[in-house]
Design a protein around this motif. Structure first.
Motif, PDB file in Angstrom:
ATOM      1  N   LEU A 192      24.749   0.332 -22.430  1.00  0.00           N
ATOM      2  CA  LEU A 192      25.186  -0.594 -23.465  1.00  0.00           C
ATOM      3  C   LEU A 192      25.426   0.119 -24.793  1.00  0.00           C
ATOM      4  N   ASP A 193      24.811   1.283 -24.971  1.00  0.00           N
ATOM      5  CA  ASP A 193      25.075   2.056 -26.183  1.00  0.00           C
ATOM      6  C   ASP A 193      26.524   2.533 -26.201  1.00  0.00           C
ATOM      7  N   ARG A 194      27.114   2.750 -25.024  1.00  0.00           N
ATOM      8  CA  ARG A 194      28.503   3.197 -24.922  1.00  0.00           C
ATOM      9  C   ARG A 194      29.477   2.015 -24.976  1.00  0.00           C
ATOM     10  N   HIS A 195      29.121   0.897 -24.339  1.00  0.00           N
ATOM     11  CA  HIS A 195      30.059  -0.215 -24.197  1.00  0.00           C
ATOM     12  C   HIS A 195      29.821  -1.352 -25.186  1.00  0.00           C
ATOM     13  N   GLY A 196      28.756  -1.285 -25.954  1.00  0.00           N
ATOM     14  CA  GLY A 196      28.505  -2.280 -26.986  1.00  0.00           C
ATOM     15  C   GLY A 196      27.644  -3.433 -26.542  1.00  0.00           C
ATOM     16  N   ASP A 197      27.980  -4.022 -25.405  1.00  0.00           N
ATOM     17  CA  ASP A 197      27.198  -5.125 -24.865  1.00  0.00           C
ATOM     18  C   ASP A 197      27.545  -5.278 -23.389  1.00  0.00           C
ATOM     19  N   VAL A 198      26.923  -6.245 -22.730  1.00  0.00           N
ATOM     20  CA  VAL A 198      27.156  -6.436 -21.300  1.00  0.00           C
ATOM     21  C   VAL A 198      28.618  -6.763 -21.025  1.00  0.00           C
ATOM     22  N   ALA A 199      29.213  -7.570 -21.886  1.00  0.00           N
ATOM     23  CA  ALA A 199      30.616  -7.941 -21.686  1.00  0.00           C
ATOM     24  C   ALA A 199      31.519  -6.706 -21.714  1.00  0.00           C
ATOM     25  N   GLY A 200      31.233  -5.774 -22.602  1.00  0.00           N
ATOM     26  CA  GLY A 200      32.010  -4.544 -22.667  1.00  0.00           C
ATOM     27  C   GLY A 200      31.832  -3.693 -21.425  1.00  0.00           C
ATOM     28  N   TYR A 201      30.621  -3.667 -20.914  1.00  0.00           N
ATOM     29  CA  TYR A 201      30.336  -2.919 -19.682  1.00  0.00           C
ATOM     30  C   TYR A 201      31.072  -3.539 -18.500  1.00  0.00           C
ATOM     31  N   VAL A 202      31.058  -4.868 -18.411  1.00  0.00           N
ATOM     32  CA  VAL A 202      31.766  -5.557 -17.325  1.00  0.00           C
ATOM     33  C   VAL A 202      33.270  -5.303 -17.435  1.00  0.00           C
ATOM     34  N   ARG A 203      33.793  -5.321 -18.640  1.00  0.00           N
ATOM     35  CA  ARG A 203      35.231  -5.060 -18.823  1.00  0.00           C
ATOM     36  C   ARG A 203      35.606  -3.673 -18.308  1.00  0.00           C
ATOM     37  N   ALA A 204      34.736  -2.702 -18.533  1.00  0.00           N
ATOM     38  CA  ALA A 204      35.016  -1.349 -18.041  1.00  0.00           C
ATOM     39  C   ALA A 204      35.056  -1.333 -16.522  1.00  0.00           C
ATOM     40  N   LYS A 205      34.102  -1.994 -15.879  1.00  0.00           N
ATOM     41  CA  LYS A 205      34.093  -2.046 -14.416  1.00  0.00           C
ATOM     42  C   LYS A 205      35.329  -2.784 -13.887  1.00  0.00           C
ATOM     43  N   LYS A 206      35.723  -3.850 -14.566  1.00  0.00           N
ATOM     44  CA  LYS A 206      36.863  -4.662 -14.143  1.00  0.00           C
ATOM     45  C   LYS A 206      38.159  -3.864 -14.137  1.00  0.00           C
ATOM     46  N   ARG A 207      38.228  -2.816 -14.922  1.00  0.00           N
ATOM     47  CA  ARG A 207      39.452  -2.025 -14.995  1.00  0.00           C
ATOM     48  C   ARG A 207      39.843  -1.445 -13.628  1.00  0.00           C
ATOM     49  N   LEU A 208      38.889  -1.229 -12.756  1.00  0.00           N
ATOM     50  CA  LEU A 208      39.220  -0.746 -11.410  1.00  0.00           C
ATOM     51  C   LEU A 208      40.208  -1.696 -10.737  1.00  0.00           C
ATOM     52  N   PHE A 209      40.012  -2.991 -10.916  1.00  0.00           N
ATOM     53  CA  PHE A 209      40.894  -3.988 -10.311  1.00  0.00           C
ATOM     54  C   PHE A 209      42.133  -4.262 -11.169  1.00  0.00           C
ATOM     55  N   ASP A 210      41.989  -4.173 -12.489  1.00  0.00           N
ATOM     56  CA  ASP A 210      43.131  -4.394 -13.378  1.00  0.00           C
ATOM     57  C   ASP A 210      44.269  -3.422 -13.076  1.00  0.00           C
ATOM     58  N   MET A 211      43.935  -2.217 -12.662  1.00  0.00           N
ATOM     59  CA  MET A 211      44.943  -1.182 -12.448  1.00  0.00           C
ATOM     60  C   MET A 211      45.510  -1.185 -11.027  1.00  0.00           C
ATOM     61  N   GLN A 212      44.956  -2.014 -10.140  1.00  0.00           N
ATOM     62  CA  GLN A 212      45.430  -2.042  -8.765  1.00  0.00           C
ATOM     63  C   GLN A 212      46.763  -2.774  -8.635  1.00  0.00           C
ATOM     64  N   MET A 213      47.449  -2.530  -7.510  1.00  0.00           N
ATOM     65  CA  MET A 213      48.706  -3.201  -7.191  1.00  0.00           C
ATOM     66  C   MET A 213      48.418  -4.449  -6.356  1.00  0.00           C
ATOM     67  N   ASP A 214      49.421  -5.305  -6.216  1.00  0.00           N
ATOM     68  CA  ASP A 214      49.266  -6.515  -5.403  1.00  0.00           C
ATOM     69  C   ASP A 214      48.968  -6.176  -3.945  1.00  0.00           C
ATOM     70  N   SER A 215      49.426  -5.011  -3.497  1.00  0.00           N
ATOM     71  CA  SER A 215      49.222  -4.600  -2.105  1.00  0.00           C
ATOM     72  C   SER A 215      47.853  -3.987  -1.855  1.00  0.00           C
ATOM     73  N   SER A 216      47.059  -3.849  -2.915  1.00  0.00           N
ATOM     74  CA  SER A 216      45.747  -3.216  -2.796  1.00  0.00           C
ATOM     75  C   SER A 216      44.706  -4.208  -2.296  1.00  0.00           C
ATOM     76  N   ALA A 217      43.525  -3.687  -1.997  1.00  0.00           N
ATOM     77  CA  ALA A 217      42.402  -4.525  -1.575  1.00  0.00           C
ATOM     78  C   ALA A 217      41.202  -4.247  -2.467  1.00  0.00           C
ATOM     79  N   ALA A 218      40.449  -5.296  -2.757  1.00  0.00           N
ATOM     80  CA  ALA A 218      39.225  -5.182  -3.553  1.00  0.00           C
ATOM     81  C   ALA A 218      38.046  -5.653  -2.717  1.00  0.00           C
ATOM     82  N   VAL A 219      37.060  -4.786  -2.573  1.00  0.00           N
ATOM     83  CA  VAL A 219      35.817  -5.131  -1.889  1.00  0.00           C
ATOM     84  C   VAL A 219      34.793  -5.431  -2.974  1.00  0.00           C
ATOM     85  N   VAL A 220      34.323  -6.675  -3.030  1.00  0.00           N
ATOM     86  CA  VAL A 220      33.498  -7.111  -4.159  1.00  0.00           C
ATOM     87  C   VAL A 220      32.236  -7.800  -3.650  1.00  0.00           C
ATOM     88  N   SER A 221      31.086  -7.331  -4.137  1.00  0.00           N
ATOM     89  CA  SER A 221      29.838  -8.031  -3.843  1.00  0.00           C
ATOM     90  C   SER A 221      29.818  -9.364  -4.584  1.00  0.00           C
TER      91      SER A 221
END
Length: 455
Positions: A192-221
């Protein structure tokens, strides 16, 4: 190494010359780019060619096409690094080595990319997916945040699979990387020192999916709210995984039994304990569910995947069974540097002599108190010893120890056949060791010395 012809003739700054940065400098030079490399450490600067070394603090960024930053360089919190401010002022694009890899993909033989992220378990899952791909007969390269920098990997022949671990720091920096299969294991508050808060940390993780194509697959817990909330935002196919409940159209594990619902009604593949004895605990069920989903998306059969799981050796410092002495099991989980990671190890065993402590990432350890029913005695070391004792001491006996050696000595003196001596610190190693790997290696050496005395 992997080169990117798209960077030929471009001028790229590279700041930070540890493993990732050095690999990037060499790959960019081989790609025909003009490289302006710098590190604040003179020793690190000596790792690249003298022609590439330029003090980026003095370079006019208006002459550069992009600046590649080391993953640890702060973008926004606690405040932007001075070179980040310089990029913003000159409108110079900030990139990562994953962006260069993405540009290189158009020139590589036909391949697939699997990228794994999450707060905990991503290294084990990355190694497990890589092992599975190799066991199923496909060429594979494993890198990124684990082991080898992505640009230092050798290009694969046609049909190969790149299996890449990505940290939130790397995702923060990356602009254009599109994984064919993206895996998000879990999200619990971290960095959280790097991302500011939990929301910032989640946004960083979400980027994995933001950059994917429509033909890609996301495996999500779907086992934590942060991950589940991201599913509606995924562009491509979503494969849900769970170790807590049945999921439609995905992979789930119930009481250690794996169910595959990718093709319709769920099919049982039996008890994972019988298939993968080195992968104990519900957190490893999550790792296996994710790896299994990736394997099925890559076209492997369930039987082949589980066969591969059966001979997976595990990773050092991650619930690594070092050995048995007089019937006592010694487990090195030095990588457990936060409360959530330690809780996963504590759930995986019973009759535990728990060695914990170090420099705390968190202020509160009370989430571990309910797990003390699995612990016979806690042996506490380092800066966090008093805080851990305060939060769990009402539920378990506490032994204060001066260092790791004394903690192990006292734990073994109290242990009986069938017990587990578990190093799972819930803290970083920085108060007494250089990092978790050095701490884990010290633990192994101490165990080996006991084994020698017991022989």
């Amino acid at each position: 190494m992997i080169t990117a012809q798209a960077y030929r003739g471009k001028k790229i700054g590279v700041f930070g010359l540890a493993r990732t940065g050095v690999a990037a400098v060499r790959a960019l030079e081989a790609s025909g780019a003009g490289v302006y490399a710098w590190d604040d450490s003179e020793v690190r600067r000596s790792a690249v060619s003298a022609n590439a070394v330029h003090n980026l603090y003095d370079v006019d960024f208006n002459t550069l096409d992009a600046v590649m930053l080391a993953p640890g360089v702060p973008l926004t919190h606690p405040e932007p690094h001075s070179l980040v401010k310089k990029c913003i002022a000159s409108n110079t694009q900030i990139i990562s080595d994953f962006d260069v890899f993405e540009a290189a993909r158009q020139d590589l033989p036909s391949h697939k990319v699997v990228a794994i992220t999450g707060t905990n378990g991503k290294s084990t899952t990355t190694a497990l997916v890589g092992h599975m791909v190799a066991e199923c007969g496909k060429p594979v390269a494993i890198g990124g945040n684990i082991g080898t920098g992505i640009l230092a990997l050798d290009p694969l022949v046609e049909g190969g699979v790149y299996v890449l671990e990505m940290s939130s720091f790397q995702l923060d920096l990356t602009k254009s990387f599109s994984a064919d299969i993206g895996i998000l294991l879990n999200v619990t508050p971290d960095h959280l020192d790097r991302h500011g808060d939990v929301a910032g940390y989640v946004r960083a993780k979400k980027r994995l999916f933001d950059m994917q194509m429509d033909s890609s697959a996301a495996v999500v817990s779907v086992d934590d709210d942060h991950c589940a909330a991201l599913i509606p935002m995924v562009q491509g196919r979503v494969v849900p995984i769970s170790v807590e409940r049945a999921v439609v159209g995905g992979i789930y594990i119930s009481n250690g039994e794996l169910f595959d619902g990718l093709d319709g009604d769920p099919v049982s593949y039996g008890d994972l304990g019988a298939h993968a004895p080195m992968l104990l605990g519900s957190h490893n069920w999550q790792n296996m569910a994710a790896a299994y989903a990736a394997g099925r998306l890559l076209g492997f059969t369930g039987e082949r995947i589980l066969q591969a799981f059966g001979n997976f050796p595990g990773l050092a410092h991650r619930q690594e069974t070092i050995g048995f002495i007089r019937g006592v099991r010694f487990v090195n989980d030095s990588k457990a540097t936060n409360v959530d990671a330690a809780s996963r190890a504590l759930r995986a065993f019973k009759d535990i002599h728990w060695i914990a402590g170090g420099r705390p990432k968190e202020k509160n350890f009370s989430a571990l108190a309910p797990l003390m029913e699995r612990v016979k005695q806690a042996y506490l070391i380092g800066e966090a010893a008093d805080a851990i004792a305060h939060d769990v001491g009402a539920h378990v006996g506490i032994t204060d120890c001066s260092d790791l050696s004394q903690a192990l000595e006292r734990a073994f003196a109290n242990a009986v056949e069938g017990d587990v001596i578990l190093l799972s610190p819930a803290c970083t190693a920085f108060d007494q060791f250089a990092d978790f790997e050095v701490r884990g290696a010290a633990f192994r050496k101490l165990v080996e010395s006991i084994e020698g005395d017991a022989a």
